[in-house]
Design a protein around this motif. Structure first.
Motif, PDB file in Angstrom:
ATOM      1  N   PHE A  24       0.169   0.288   5.725  1.00  2.40           N
ATOM      2  CA  PHE A  24       1.582   0.112   5.970  1.00  2.40           C
ATOM      3  C   PHE A  24       2.375   1.459   5.603  1.00  2.40           C
ATOM      4  O   PHE A  24       2.253   1.714   4.626  1.00  2.40           O
ATOM      5  N   ILE A  70       6.829  -6.203   5.036  1.00  2.00           N
ATOM      6  CA  ILE A  70       5.612  -6.032   4.295  1.00  2.00           C
ATOM      7  C   ILE A  70       5.169  -7.428   4.006  1.00  2.00           C
ATOM      8  O   ILE A  70       4.067  -7.902   3.904  1.00  2.00           O
ATOM      9  N   VAL A 125      -2.567  -6.186   3.546  1.00  4.93           N
ATOM     10  CA  VAL A 125      -2.226  -5.073   3.138  1.00  4.93           C
ATOM     11  C   VAL A 125      -3.245  -4.090   2.288  1.00  4.93           C
ATOM     12  O   VAL A 125      -3.127  -4.629   1.214  1.00  4.93           O
ATOM     13  N   THR A 133      -0.386   1.163   1.122  1.00  4.32           N
ATOM     14  CA  THR A 133       1.056   1.425   1.602  1.00  4.32           C
ATOM     15  C   THR A 133       1.263   2.848   1.039  1.00  4.32           C
ATOM     16  O   THR A 133       0.801   3.471   0.069  1.00  4.32           O
ATOM     17  N   TYR A 153       5.583  -2.847  -3.554  1.00  5.16           N
ATOM     18  CA  TYR A 153       4.511  -3.249  -2.800  1.00  5.16           C
ATOM     19  C   TYR A 153       3.264  -3.461  -3.840  1.00  5.16           C
ATOM     20  O   TYR A 153       2.277  -4.359  -3.570  1.00  5.16           O
ATOM     21  N   SER A 198      -0.973   1.654  -3.590  1.00 11.90           N
ATOM     22  CA  SER A 198       0.567   1.720  -3.140  1.00 11.90           C
ATOM     23  C   SER A 198       0.906   3.089  -3.259  1.00 11.90           C
ATOM     24  O   SER A 198       0.902   3.361  -4.735  1.00 11.90           O
TER      25      SER A 198
END
Ligand code: ZN
Length: 288
Positions: free
Chosen positions: A45, A165, A172, A175, A241, A250
């Motif tokens: 992401f 998100i 995920v 990120t 995140y 992240s």
């Protein structure tokens, strides 16, 4: 946006999703690249250009989209990365601010919210997330470039990323929040100098990313947790995140350069910046 729409119309790997609309009514568009959307694969992401003046970030994200979409089916590594993961990019997370940098003030950073309590315009959407909201490294002054807004998620641009998100919660894998400039790879936390439990694994991943990035053209990068490596930044995407959405990998990347041109990176550095960054990310994702 025209490029993304064209891709979505012509390339079966690509679709787009509107995550929300900006204060001035522009769509906040996510490009989705998937060879099997219904398979609910792990997701990488990306949010880019949440700070308006950081033009290299949108350019880098668009370039990576192009690499992935043109490489699928011919480049074995890219084909494998697309078959294993879904790739999601918001190339322009702050479209009002971005437009303002083209038509009025090249150095604008925030969104374009008209503040009720002040004549000063704009909130820093990357200080508008809930982890450490209104803490150090953000400002309660609407005149400030790091004004955090009246409450977490008061801003449409932050809410759009929150919703995008959250729609992939549990899927995920990484990120990446793209920023410039400083040549740094940054992990949680931003709001405190305390280290998260997963920091050794984050450090391992960043080390691999930076080694691959730097080996491309020799561009030096530093890396580590945000609060120590660059500065304390409360209420940012990367902490949200990690802490709210449970994404162990992240990162914020501060792209070129180290200050010679700053935000106004010359056009001849766009492709080299994107190339080295993508090399770093591929190495990191393979290592994860
Ligand atoms: Zn930034």
């Amino acid at each position: 946006m025209a490029y993304l729409a064209e891709l979505a119309n012509t390339n079966p790997l690509v679709s787009t999703k509107v995550g929300g609309t900006s204060e001035e009514g522009r769509d906040i568009v996510q490009a989705i690249i998937s060879s099997g959307l219904s398979a609910n694969k792990p997701v990488h992401f990306f949010d880019c250009n949440i700070h308006a003046r950081e033009w290299i970030t949108a350019a880098t994200c668009v370039w990576i989209i192009d690499q992935i979409t043109t490489g699928y089916g011919s480049d074995p590594e890219i084909t494998s990365l697309v078959d294993q993961y879904d790739w999601k990019f918001v190339p322009i997370a702050n479209p009002d601010g971005y437009a303002y940098t083209w038509n009025t003030d090249r150095n604008w950073r925030k969104n374009r919210l008209v503040n009720n309590e002040s004549t000063f315009v704009g909130v820093d959407a990357n200080r508008n997330f809930p982890i450490g909201f209104a803490g150090s490294g953000s400002s309660s002054d609407p005149c400030s470039g790091t004004y955090h807004g009246i409450a977490a998620f008061s801003e449409r641009e932050a809410s759009a990323l929150r919703d995008l998100i959250a729609a992939d919660r549990g899927r995920v894998k990484t990120t990446i929040s793209m920023h410039s400039y400083s040549q740094m790879f940054l992990s949680p936390y931003g709001y405190t100098t305390n280290l998260p439990a997963e920091y050794p694994e984050m450090f391992r991943a960043m080390n691999i990313a930076v080694n691959a990035l730097t080996s491309t053209y020799g561009t030096p990068y530093t890396y580590g947790n945000t609060a120590v490596t660059i500065y304390i930044a409360s209420g940012d995407t990367t902490d949200h995140y990690y802490e709210s959405e449970g994404v162990d990998h992240s990162y914020t990347i501060e792209l070129r350069d180290s200050g010679t041109y700053g935000f106004q990176l010359p056009p001849d550095q766009i492709v080299p910046t994107a190339t080295e960054t993508w090399n770093g990310l591929k190495a990191m994702i393979n290592a994860i």
